[in-house]
Design an enzyme around this catalytic site. Sequence first.
Site, PDB file in Angstrom:
ATOM      1  CD  GLN A 288      -7.335  -4.423   4.084  1.00 25.88           C
ATOM      2  OE1 GLN A 288      -8.313  -5.057   4.472  1.00 25.88           O
ATOM      3  NE2 GLN A 288      -7.434  -3.171   3.667  1.00 25.88           N
TER       4      GLN A 288
ATOM      5  CB  CYS B 286      -3.472   3.160  -1.635  1.00 28.70           C
ATOM      6  SG  CYS B 286      -4.550   4.535  -1.288  1.00 28.70           S
TER       7      CYS B 286
ATOM      8  CG  HIS C 244      -1.925   0.961   1.370  1.00 28.79           C
ATOM      9  ND1 HIS C 244      -1.698   2.255   1.756  1.00 28.79           N
ATOM     10  CD2 HIS C 244      -3.256   0.864   1.143  1.00 28.79           C
ATOM     11  CE1 HIS C 244      -2.852   2.915   1.765  1.00 28.79           C
ATOM     12  NE2 HIS C 244      -3.818   2.087   1.406  1.00 28.79           N
TER      13      HIS C 244
ATOM     14  CE  LYS D 279      -7.442   0.051   6.200  1.00 29.96           C
ATOM     15  NZ  LYS D 279      -8.152   0.395   4.981  1.00 29.96           N
TER      16      LYS D 279
HETATM   17  N1  PMP Z   1      -1.995  -0.845   4.492  1.00 35.33           N
HETATM   18  C1  PMP Z   1      -2.984  -1.541   3.922  1.00 35.33           C
HETATM   19  C2  PMP Z   1      -2.716  -2.937   3.457  1.00 35.33           C
HETATM   20  C3  PMP Z   1      -4.245  -0.967   3.793  1.00 35.33           C
HETATM   21  O1  PMP Z   1      -5.229  -1.666   3.225  1.00 35.33           O
HETATM   22  C4  PMP Z   1      -4.455   0.341   4.257  1.00 35.33           C
HETATM   23  C5  PMP Z   1      -5.804   1.015   4.112  1.00 35.33           C
HETATM   24  N2  PMP Z   1      -6.403   0.839   2.864  1.00 35.33           N
HETATM   25  C6  PMP Z   1      -3.396   1.025   4.848  1.00 35.33           C
HETATM   26  C7  PMP Z   1      -2.181   0.403   4.953  1.00 35.33           C
HETATM   27  C8  PMP Z   1      -3.536   2.427   5.363  1.00 35.33           C
HETATM   28  O2  PMP Z   1      -4.429   2.449   6.417  1.00 35.33           O
HETATM   29  P1  PMP Z   1      -4.933   3.863   7.018  1.00 35.33           P
HETATM   30  O3  PMP Z   1      -5.437   4.638   5.841  1.00 35.33           O
HETATM   31  O4  PMP Z   1      -6.025   3.463   7.957  1.00 35.33           O
HETATM   32  O5  PMP Z   1      -3.770   4.499   7.674  1.00 35.33           O
END
Ligand code: PMP
Length: 407
Positions: A204, A365, A124, A227
């Site tokens: 996740q 992302c 990500h 999440k």
């Molecule tokens: N890592 C992963 C694998 C994610 O799915 C996400 C959120 N989509 C994030 C990091 C970032 O999380 P946050 O936006 O809650 O900081």
Amino acid sequence: MPSTNSWLSIRQDFPILDQQVNGHPLIYLDNAATAQKPRAVLDCLDHYYERDNSNVHRGLHELSNRATTAYEGARERLAAYIGAEAGEIIFTRGTTESINLVARTWGDAHVGEGDIILLTEMEHHSNLVPWQLLAKRKGASLRFVPVTPDGLLDLSNIDELLAGPVKIFSFVHISNSLGTINPAAELCARARLAGVTTLVDAAQSSGHLPLDVRELGCDFLAFSGHKMCGPTGIGILWGRKDILAAMEPFHGGGEMIASVGFTESEFKPAPYRFEAGTPAIAQAIGLGAAAEYIDGIGRAAIFDHDQALARQAVDLLEEIPGLRILGPRHDRGGLVAFVLKDAHAHDIVSMADQYGLALRGGHHCTQPLLRKLGVPASARASFYFYNTPEEVEQMAAIVRKIQTFFA
Ligand code: PMP
């Protein structure tokens, strides 16, 4: 494992799911972006604001004591949730801030010119950009574990990738774009043998499977509350006690200091030295309630439930002409991303919304990964324990209708 009926009664804990969207019953399959909140968490937030709201740590009055007890209780609850000690749990705004904290503090102290930061091609952006910034600051470089065409990490030469001046290996546990479940414990063990520090991005996985930091054998673990049925604006950085003890502060301000002079200050020990300013008190307490709620169901049962839905989704979706599923076929977490020939993911998601179906479309992302896979964007259905096999069937039927529109 709860029976079908008890899964349905668990679903009743989520008032938001009981609504119509665009004239259809809501089918919420965007859980990888954010999960819904059960009544237990909503009530906990209400109770806090109606009865206990006060600032933590500094007060000598009843409400402040209650807020502090609840906030520190949440820290203990989260520690138990991942097999850690309370002193190793740092409250952050979420996974993104947790990783930035490590890159800025541990990274600035341990990564120098010519060093290597090892990541994977399925990260990500929040586990990529902070390391790019660190590499730029320090004259270090990034190295990547490749992803195979079927969405797995290519670990054939992992020991070579870990060799040389590699300082940290930071990788995602469950990919938000592919659903791949990476062998986190094995990767941490390999890194440890090579003397490389590890960070696991558990965004996740934290709400979806049992997690124990000692069993994983990692040095840092990061996740987000929203999440896993908790509020937004709160997350966790777990770090090994001895590592945290040697780390410089991240932000400076109130709460994190032992004493302050005009020109110099002394700092509290971890975790407080990393929690400058008034923390997200209600959110932390709400996250504690979410952890309690999830463990009341059982993460092993949740994992089996979500995997079964993902398997069902793969089986139904792959029958649709022109549809390509990204990532491994069956051995995956509870999400399925796909592309439809001639249809942009944004169009698929907008059309699905007309049926009350919430999907997510875009690069999720993970732009470099999608570029490597040769797709500009994908549509993603992601499941949680309150979703049902009937919803998965409806989702597949809606995607089939959308496909005929583009055929
Ligand atoms: N890592 C992963 C694998 C994610 O799915 C996400 C959120 N989509 C994030 C990091 C970032 O999380 P946050 O936006 O809650 O900081």
